[in-house]
Design a protein around this motif. Sequence first.
Motif: not given
Length: 246
Positions: A146-174
């Motif tokens: 439960g503790v480790l789930y949070h940093p993994l999820l946060l870093v995953l979403c940070l990295s996917l936003t870097t791939v998408l290069r668009n905050q709105t698209a990331a918020l709308g998708l993830l």
Amino acid sequence: MSATTYPLRAEWAKFTTLRSLWTTPLLAVALSAGITAAAQFAYGKVDDSLTDDPMLGLYYGLNFGQVAVVCLGILLIGQEYSSGTLATSLAAVPDRIRFHRGKLLLGAGLGLAIGLLTVAGQLAATAASVGIDLAAPGSYRALAAGVLYHPLLLVLCLSLTTVLRNQTAALGLLSPMVFLGTTALSAIPGIREVVQFFPDRAGLYALRLQDDPEIHYGHGTGLLVMALWTALAVAAGLRTLRTRDA
């Protein structure tokens, strides 16, 4: 100031000066712990679904709080894409690997802090309402997951936003995908076989005590599956940052 610590200090300065950033972790903890407390005190003693697997009730609020974790991961770099300040940030830290590493270290640290506070709050709420037997096999593994789930999820979403290069698209998708998407897909026969390997589904399975005969891996393996997805996203994010213009 060393070349290693400067990017991290710069990211910390951004985080602490933008209200939308530093309030989001507080919201994540409040939602997860608060909703768990409300559910346990209201229904914990009468709803068997919350006690058959003790961790299901303990992590009930995580279903809502994790959305704030997703949003924080997106905002940590998405705001720079949406505001056009990424070029300024890269001018301050021209080495894109160091810049990316600073983002990841801050994200992982924030995620770990959120995980510790969230699990502590949920554990306290469960102990005060219905009680919990930590002697049950797998309890400490589920708490650590439960503790480790949070940093993994946060870093995953940070990295996917870097791939998408668009905050709105990331918020709308993830955000909707984590909150409802994978849950809904996992209820569809045939698709369930694939969805169980999605990062959030695999990570959440690591938080349970009871086995699910329809899941083709163990609880501990679930967290490893999520970690693998996160590592792939980190690599993809770095590649995007190094090969695309700001």
